[in-house]
Scaffold this active site. Structure first.
Site, PDB file in Angstrom:
ATOM      1  CE  LYS A  23      -4.294  -2.088   1.395  1.00  0.00           C
ATOM      2  NZ  LYS A  23      -3.956  -3.506   1.844  1.00  0.00           N
TER       3      LYS A  23
HETATM    4  C1  LIG Z   1      -4.625  -4.600   1.471  1.00  0.00           C
HETATM    5  C2  LIG Z   1      -3.934  -5.817   1.302  1.00  0.00           C
HETATM    6  C3  LIG Z   1      -4.346  -6.891   0.464  1.00  0.00           C
HETATM    7  C4  LIG Z   1      -5.591  -6.598  -0.383  1.00  0.00           C
HETATM    8  O1  LIG Z   1      -5.493  -5.713  -1.359  1.00  0.00           O
HETATM    9  P1  LIG Z   1      -6.686  -5.345  -2.115  1.00  0.00           P
HETATM   10  O2  LIG Z   1      -6.172  -4.102  -2.867  1.00  0.00           O
HETATM   11  O3  LIG Z   1      -7.565  -4.857  -0.976  1.00  0.00           O
HETATM   12  O4  LIG Z   1      -7.465  -6.267  -2.858  1.00  0.00           O
HETATM   13  C5  LIG Z   1      -3.292  -7.852   0.450  1.00  0.00           C
HETATM   14  N1  LIG Z   1      -2.187  -8.083   1.259  1.00  0.00           N
HETATM   15  C6  LIG Z   1      -1.876  -7.440   2.225  1.00  0.00           C
HETATM   16  C7  LIG Z   1      -0.719  -7.353   2.832  1.00  0.00           C
HETATM   17  C8  LIG Z   1      -2.562  -5.830   2.247  1.00  0.00           C
HETATM   18  O5  LIG Z   1      -2.242  -5.111   2.868  1.00  0.00           O
END
Ligand SMILES: *Cc1c(COP(=O)(O)O)cnc(C)c1O
Length: 460
Positions: A112
């Protein structure tokens, strides 16, 4: 470049406006009116470029005239400067034709950061130009919140409030949100689950008076700029593996569908992607939808991959919009049906979804077994989210290179990793003192009015 809502009733916006607004006023999500494409030559030209150079080329067509080329380059440079790996998104190999894309070298050790660090710089540049102030409210299942706080802490034109489910995030995740001392950071532990946090956020946006009063902005994965940032690493990794001359497949550990939707955009832009595999944990609404054609809410069962513990996957609406021929009224209708727990997707729309996406699910035991097996066979220590993808990818291997997205560093989920493979993954040096830092957060009831008053008070 103009942006339209998936529900067809909100104003058409520029990139800057869509980015600052987040959720559309009709409850929909902003998407570009048309998807720009890169030619095979342009894609081939990404080979050998730095991540930042590739990011500029991939994202530039979506920005319109919000920033000049020079400004946008500077924004990108600042966004990725804090990453601890020179490649930003390096690839490692797991097995014959199976690769791992490491997306955890940013400041909070999860993918993210790619989107959030960029959005922090985009907001900073846009707000300092206009002299405006905004209040960012985000809902998090763990990783978004810390990424947002890292990106916005200390910025002069922004207050950031993060709602997280009390007791349902890992200690590392919580501490990353509760230890930054900056006064513009507000961590709120909601007595509920992630869907409660996300529902509260949506209600705040639907309340026009509140929204305007606090100048609300969203940086959840519904924000288009976040999706856009994530498109880049599909290009850089595919080009490393031979695109555009060779197709590549991706398996994405999926919760809110933001990351995999970015892969879909990359494909629409012309990147030759064969399969986009949705990998879910036991909270498998998307996998069930792909199998049955019915999108049916069920309760959330906490798992060892908590950032995927959701039952309503916001960005899926963007994919539905396309497979329903971009008819906002049809999407609005489906979302109304969802209020009573379920909608059914038309056969034509399902066929089109299945043309692009396939899916799989990993149980808790399969996830742990994958962590242990990969450690034994490759020496790689996977986080549980990544292990979900690697397990599901294993069922989709072919002669096309498969890239599994490694979305977090294993040290974010030490208990689950240690239980699976006996190794206690250490935090990287820049975070080694996390457990000595002071925490600061407020526990709040799962009550919309209470939350709104608290936010107003803190801003006063
Ligand atoms: C947010 C997250 C996901 C999922 O991603 P999306 O974009 O919500 O599908 C998967 N793995 C981790 C470690 C995350 O922080």
């Amino acid at each position: 470049m103009r942006y339209i809502s998936t529900r067809g009733q909100a104003p058409v916006l520029s990139f800057e406006q869509a980015m600052l607004t987040g959720l559309a006023s009709d409850g929909g999500l902003y998407v570009p009116e048309t998807i720009p494409t890169l030619s095979a030559d342009e894609i081939a030209g990404l080979a050998g470029k730095s991540y930042e150079e590739a990011a500029f080329i991939v994202m530039r067509p979506f920005i319109g005239d919000t920033f000049t080329d020079a400004e946008f380059k500077e924004i990108i440079a600042k966004a990725y400067d804090g990453f601890k790996h020179d490649a930003r998104a390096p690839l490692v190999q797991l097995g014959p034709n199976h690769f791992l894309l490491e997306l955890f070298h940013g400041p909070t050790l999860a993918f993210k950061d790619f989107a959030m660090q960029l959005i922090g710089q985009l907001f900073q540049a846009a707000l300092s130009r206009s002299g405006k102030r905004v209040t960012i409210v985000g809902a998090t299942s763990g990783d978004t919140g810390s990424a947002a706080i890292e990106a916005f802490k200390g910025l002069s034109n922004v207050d950031v409030f993060i709602l997280f489910p009390h007791g349902r995030v890992s200690d590392v995740q919580r501490r990353q949100m509760t230890t930054p001392p900056e006064a513009n950071v507000h961590a709120l532990a909601v007595e509920g689950d992630f869907d409660d946090c996300q529902a509260a956020l949506k209600e705040m946006f639907a309340d026009i008076e509140f929204r305007d009063h606090v100048k609300l902005a969203a940086v959840n994965s519904i924000n288009w700029a976040r999706v856009l940032a994530q498109v880049v690493y599909y290009f850089t990794s595919a080009v490393s593996l031979g695109a555009p001359h060779r197709a590549v497949s991706f398996t994405v550990p999926t919760g809110n569908f933001g990351d995999i939707f970015a892969g879909y955009i990359a494909k629409r832009m012309g990147l030759p992607i064969k399969d986009l595999v949705i990998a879910t944990n036991q909270n498998d609404i998307l996998h069930r939808t792909m199998v049955t054609g019915a999108y049916t809410k069920e309760g959330v069962t906490p798992s060892i991959s908590p950032s995927m513990d959701i039952q309503v996957s916001s960005n899926f609406e963007r994919a539905l919009f396309d497979v329903y021929d971009r008819e906002g009224a049809a999407i609005a209708q489906l979302m109304t049906e969802l209020k009573s727990g379920e909608f059914k997707i038309s056969q034509g729309a399902m066929d089109r979804l299945r043309d692009t996406f396939t899916s799989g699910r990993a149980s808790e035991d399969e996830t742990s077994a994958t962590i242990s097996a990969m450690h034994a066979r490759t020496g790689e220590v996977l986080c549980p989210h990544t292990a979900v993808a690697v397990k599901v990818a294993g069922d989709h291997l072919s002669d096309v290179p498969m890239v599994s997205l490694a979305t977090a560093h294993p040290a974010k989920f030490p208990a689950a990793v240690e239980a699976a493979c006996g190794i206690h993954p250490a935090l990287p040096a820049h975070m080694a003192d996390l457990f000595e830092r002071d925490e600061r957060f407020t526990v709040v009831a799962n009550d919309l009015d209470g939350l709104k008053s608290l936010i107003k008070e803190r801003l006063a």
